[in-house]
Design a protein around this motif. Structure first.
Motif, PDB file in Angstrom:
ATOM      1  N   TYR A 151      39.159 108.780  31.984  1.00 46.81           N
ATOM      2  CA  TYR A 151      38.392 110.031  31.927  1.00 46.81           C
ATOM      3  C   TYR A 151      39.307 111.224  32.218  1.00 46.81           C
ATOM      4  O   TYR A 151      39.141 112.303  31.647  1.00 46.81           O
ATOM      5  N   GLN A 152      40.250 111.017  33.114  1.00 44.99           N
ATOM      6  CA  GLN A 152      41.173 112.100  33.454  1.00 44.99           C
ATOM      7  C   GLN A 152      42.033 112.469  32.239  1.00 44.99           C
ATOM      8  O   GLN A 152      42.176 113.647  31.908  1.00 44.99           O
ATOM      9  N   VAL A 153      42.571 111.456  31.593  1.00 48.06           N
ATOM     10  CA  VAL A 153      43.397 111.696  30.402  1.00 48.06           C
ATOM     11  C   VAL A 153      42.551 112.352  29.307  1.00 48.06           C
ATOM     12  O   VAL A 153      42.979 113.324  28.676  1.00 48.06           O
ATOM     13  N   THR A 154      41.359 111.832  29.089  1.00 48.95           N
ATOM     14  CA  THR A 154      40.484 112.383  28.054  1.00 48.95           C
ATOM     15  C   THR A 154      40.145 113.839  28.354  1.00 48.95           C
ATOM     16  O   THR A 154      40.190 114.697  27.464  1.00 48.95           O
ATOM     17  N   GLY A 155      39.806 114.100  29.607  1.00 49.13           N
ATOM     18  CA  GLY A 155      39.481 115.473  30.006  1.00 49.13           C
ATOM     19  C   GLY A 155      40.651 116.408  29.763  1.00 49.13           C
ATOM     20  O   GLY A 155      40.477 117.518  29.229  1.00 49.13           O
ATOM     21  N   ASN A 156      41.837 115.978  30.129  1.00 52.50           N
ATOM     22  CA  ASN A 156      43.020 116.826  29.936  1.00 52.50           C
ATOM     23  C   ASN A 156      43.290 117.077  28.450  1.00 52.50           C
ATOM     24  O   ASN A 156      43.644 118.191  28.063  1.00 52.50           O
ATOM     25  N   LEU A 157      43.125 116.032  27.649  1.00 52.92           N
ATOM     26  CA  LEU A 157      43.330 116.209  26.203  1.00 52.92           C
ATOM     27  C   LEU A 157      42.302 117.186  25.628  1.00 52.92           C
ATOM     28  O   LEU A 157      42.637 118.014  24.768  1.00 52.92           O
ATOM     29  N   CYS A 158      41.067 117.085  26.110  1.00 56.85           N
ATOM     30  CA  CYS A 158      40.009 117.988  25.630  1.00 56.85           C
ATOM     31  C   CYS A 158      40.323 119.429  26.037  1.00 56.85           C
ATOM     32  O   CYS A 158      40.176 120.361  25.240  1.00 56.85           O
ATOM     33  N   VAL A 159      40.743 119.606  27.284  1.00 60.02           N
ATOM     34  CA  VAL A 159      41.053 120.964  27.763  1.00 60.02           C
ATOM     35  C   VAL A 159      42.197 121.560  26.946  1.00 60.02           C
ATOM     36  O   VAL A 159      42.147 122.732  26.561  1.00 60.02           O
ATOM     37  N   ASP A 160      43.192 120.733  26.663  1.00 51.86           N
ATOM     38  CA  ASP A 160      44.305 121.222  25.829  1.00 51.86           C
ATOM     39  C   ASP A 160      43.789 121.722  24.482  1.00 51.86           C
ATOM     40  O   ASP A 160      44.189 122.772  23.992  1.00 51.86           O
ATOM     41  N   ARG A 161      42.906 120.950  23.897  1.00 57.70           N
ATOM     42  CA  ARG A 161      42.382 121.332  22.576  1.00 57.70           C
ATOM     43  C   ARG A 161      41.535 122.592  22.667  1.00 57.70           C
ATOM     44  O   ARG A 161      41.615 123.462  21.807  1.00 57.70           O
ATOM     45  N   MET A 162      40.713 122.664  23.718  1.00 56.11           N
ATOM     46  CA  MET A 162      39.829 123.829  23.841  1.00 56.11           C
ATOM     47  C   MET A 162      40.636 125.108  24.021  1.00 56.11           C
ATOM     48  O   MET A 162      40.250 126.164  23.560  1.00 56.11           O
ATOM     49  N   ARG A 163      41.754 124.983  24.714  1.00 54.89           N
ATOM     50  CA  ARG A 163      42.552 126.188  24.971  1.00 54.89           C
ATOM     51  C   ARG A 163      43.301 126.650  23.725  1.00 54.89           C
ATOM     52  O   ARG A 163      43.718 127.794  23.663  1.00 54.89           O
ATOM     53  N   LYS A 164      43.454 125.736  22.798  1.00 55.15           N
ATOM     54  CA  LYS A 164      44.178 126.113  21.569  1.00 55.15           C
ATOM     55  C   LYS A 164      43.248 126.734  20.532  1.00 55.15           C
ATOM     56  O   LYS A 164      43.707 127.274  19.541  1.00 55.15           O
ATOM     57  N   ARG A 165      41.961 126.598  20.749  1.00 60.09           N
ATOM     58  CA  ARG A 165      41.053 127.115  19.727  1.00 60.09           C
ATOM     59  C   ARG A 165      40.286 128.316  20.265  1.00 60.09           C
ATOM     60  O   ARG A 165      40.568 128.787  21.365  1.00 60.09           O
ATOM     61  N   ARG A 166      39.332 128.758  19.500  1.00 65.40           N
ATOM     62  CA  ARG A 166      38.598 129.987  19.862  1.00 65.40           C
ATOM     63  C   ARG A 166      37.921 129.838  21.226  1.00 65.40           C
ATOM     64  O   ARG A 166      37.583 128.728  21.658  1.00 65.40           O
ATOM     65  N   PRO A 167      37.684 130.983  21.891  1.00 63.23           N
ATOM     66  CA  PRO A 167      36.969 130.935  23.167  1.00 63.23           C
ATOM     67  C   PRO A 167      35.520 130.473  22.978  1.00 63.23           C
ATOM     68  O   PRO A 167      34.975 130.570  21.879  1.00 63.23           O
ATOM     69  N   SER A 168      34.947 129.968  24.076  1.00 63.87           N
ATOM     70  CA  SER A 168      33.566 129.460  24.007  1.00 63.87           C
ATOM     71  C   SER A 168      32.588 130.558  23.615  1.00 63.87           C
ATOM     72  O   SER A 168      32.765 131.724  23.962  1.00 63.87           O
ATOM     73  N   ALA A 169      31.576 130.152  22.880  1.00 65.53           N
ATOM     74  CA  ALA A 169      30.526 131.115  22.520  1.00 65.53           C
ATOM     75  C   ALA A 169      29.700 131.446  23.755  1.00 65.53           C
ATOM     76  O   ALA A 169      29.458 130.578  24.585  1.00 65.53           O
ATOM     77  N   PRO A 170      29.272 132.684  23.896  1.00 72.88           N
ATOM     78  CA  PRO A 170      28.416 133.020  25.031  1.00 72.88           C
ATOM     79  C   PRO A 170      27.082 132.287  24.958  1.00 72.88           C
ATOM     80  O   PRO A 170      26.667 131.834  23.893  1.00 72.88           O
ATOM     81  N   LEU A 171      26.451 132.195  26.105  1.00 75.32           N
ATOM     82  CA  LEU A 171      25.224 131.401  26.184  1.00 75.32           C
ATOM     83  C   LEU A 171      24.156 131.865  25.198  1.00 75.32           C
ATOM     84  O   LEU A 171      23.438 131.060  24.632  1.00 75.32           O
ATOM     85  N   ASP A 172      24.070 133.199  24.968  1.00 71.60           N
ATOM     86  CA  ASP A 172      22.989 133.670  24.102  1.00 71.60           C
ATOM     87  C   ASP A 172      23.256 133.416  22.619  1.00 71.60           C
ATOM     88  O   ASP A 172      22.437 133.701  21.777  1.00 71.60           O
ATOM     89  N   GLN A 173      24.454 132.855  22.327  1.00 67.02           N
ATOM     90  CA  GLN A 173      24.736 132.536  20.924  1.00 67.02           C
ATOM     91  C   GLN A 173      24.546 131.054  20.624  1.00 67.02           C
ATOM     92  O   GLN A 173      24.916 130.592  19.552  1.00 67.02           O
ATOM     93  N   VAL A 174      24.011 130.330  21.602  1.00 67.03           N
ATOM     94  CA  VAL A 174      23.780 128.904  21.361  1.00 67.03           C
ATOM     95  C   VAL A 174      22.757 128.742  20.252  1.00 67.03           C
ATOM     96  O   VAL A 174      21.722 129.398  20.246  1.00 67.03           O
ATOM     97  N   ALA A 175      23.093 127.884  19.304  1.00 61.41           N
ATOM     98  CA  ALA A 175      22.217 127.720  18.139  1.00 61.41           C
ATOM     99  C   ALA A 175      20.859 127.170  18.542  1.00 61.41           C
ATOM    100  O   ALA A 175      20.762 126.336  19.447  1.00 61.41           O
ATOM    101  N   GLU A 176      19.856 127.642  17.854  1.00 58.20           N
ATOM    102  CA  GLU A 176      18.507 127.133  18.089  1.00 58.20           C
ATOM    103  C   GLU A 176      18.404 125.740  17.478  1.00 58.20           C
ATOM    104  O   GLU A 176      18.926 125.512  16.381  1.00 58.20           O
ATOM    105  N   PRO A 177      17.770 124.830  18.157  1.00 61.05           N
ATOM    106  CA  PRO A 177      17.603 123.503  17.559  1.00 61.05           C
ATOM    107  C   PRO A 177      16.567 123.555  16.453  1.00 61.05           C
ATOM    108  O   PRO A 177      15.757 124.489  16.394  1.00 61.05           O
ATOM    109  N   PRO A 178      16.582 122.581  15.549  1.00 57.84           N
ATOM    110  CA  PRO A 178      15.548 122.566  14.518  1.00 57.84           C
ATOM    111  C   PRO A 178      14.174 122.462  15.155  1.00 57.84           C
ATOM    112  O   PRO A 178      14.004 121.770  16.153  1.00 57.84           O
ATOM    113  N   ASP A 179      13.206 123.173  14.556  1.00 59.35           N
ATOM    114  CA  ASP A 179      11.867 123.212  15.127  1.00 59.35           C
ATOM    115  C   ASP A 179      11.158 121.896  14.856  1.00 59.35           C
ATOM    116  O   ASP A 179      10.883 121.573  13.699  1.00 59.35           O
TER     117      ASP A 179
END
Lengths: 114, 196
Positions: free
Chosen positions: B82-110
């Protein structure tokens, strides 16, 4: 309440491992797998205990093969035979006589070998 | 919260030893047991199935590499993974766009009335995944490990290399963030009571 249900639903439906990914992981594992070290002769024969048994059996075999079969007194006291104590030509003759008496009682003939 | 039953860590360590000794069957058992966990963790962390698969494969590759030198007394296999996986994920997240703000979370299908329960569950999972992506990465990791993977706080602390109090703080803040993000979708997700 809602959060707990969402978490429970997520736990209940873990993402399945796609077959292609499973295959790729297994191929990586096989490619990276350390080769099994060949066992040495010492390990094959069972280490010290195995070697001890092997040596004992070998010596016993040689000894059995070297002892004259007609000298049956040896079987009764092999230590005396090896050390040369307590074993004489007479004792061998006595043994032969004893065997002849037993054979006669049983109706066997030593000369015929049956 | 109820702890999720996990296979014995001793069994994992034994399989690692068997693999290091050249046993291919041990590798298959490790893939079968650990592969889905690694993939799920990466998927919740990254919110992207393709990236999650890349990370999962890379994490398992690192497991194979370390197997000959694995010290069973040093760490649990799952904790390390889990530690290795978490670190790999963090590396990837830091290389891509910043997280979307909470109010931009997509609405689920109705989910219309009468829709199958499976669809509702899928919609709930999708909403949860989207809401998780809006959390800061450390909160997201803590929440996923605690509430979805079902790990204990001490184990999470070890994985994230922080104290147990920090884990509690991260999970609490993360859970509050999720609740806020999902509050507006409560009805759409089929929740009728007021409790979040």
């Amino acid at each position: 309440m809602m959060m707990e249900e969402l978490f429970a639903a997520a736990r209940a439906q873990p993402a399945p491992l796609p077959q292609a990914l499973r295959d790729a992981m297994e191929q990586d594992a096989l490619a990276m797998m350390p080769r099994a070290k060949p066992r040495s002769l010492w390990q094959v024969i069972g280490g010290m205990w195995g070697a001890s048994g092997l040596v004992t059996a070998t010596l016993a075999g040689i000894w059995i093969g070297a002892v004259p079969m007609e000298n049956t007194a040896v079987w009764a006291d092999p230590v005396a035979y090896i050390s040369g104590t307590g074993l004489s030509a007479e004792s061998g003759a006595d043994e032969d006589l004893a065997w002849a008496e037993i054979s006669d009682d049983l109706g066997w003939s030593l000369d015929e070998g049956v | 919260m109820q702890e999720i039953t996990q296979p014995s860590e001793d069994a994992h360590a034994a399989l690692m030893a068997r693999y290091a000794g050249g046993d291919a069957a041990a590798a298959r058992l490790l893939v079968a047991d650990l592969g889905p966990r690694v993939l799920a963790h990466a998927r919740y962390m990254l919110g992207d199935a393709a990236e999650a698969e890349d990370v999962a494969q890379e994490a398992m590759l690192r497991l194979w590499k370390i197997a000959p030198d694995w010290d069973a007394g040093r760490a649990k296999v799952t904790t390390w993974l889990y530690q290795v996986t978490g670190n790999l994920c963090v590396d990837r997240m830091r290389k891509r766009r910043p997280s979307a703000p909470l109010d931009q979370v997509a609405e689920p299908p109705d989910p219309a009335p009468g829709v199958e329960a499976e669809l509702l569950t899928a919609a709930r999972n999708a909403a949860l995944e989207d809401a998780l992506q809006a959390l800061p990465e450390r909160q997201r990791q803590a929440v996923v490990l605690r509430h979805i993977e079902g790990l204990s706080n001490p184990q999470i602390a070890q994985i994230m290399e922080i104290g147990a109090e920090a884990v509690e703080s991260l999970t609490a803040r993360g859970k509050r963030g999720l609740a806020a993000a999902l509050a507006s979708q409560k009805d759409a997700l089929g929740f009728e009571d007021d409790a979040v």
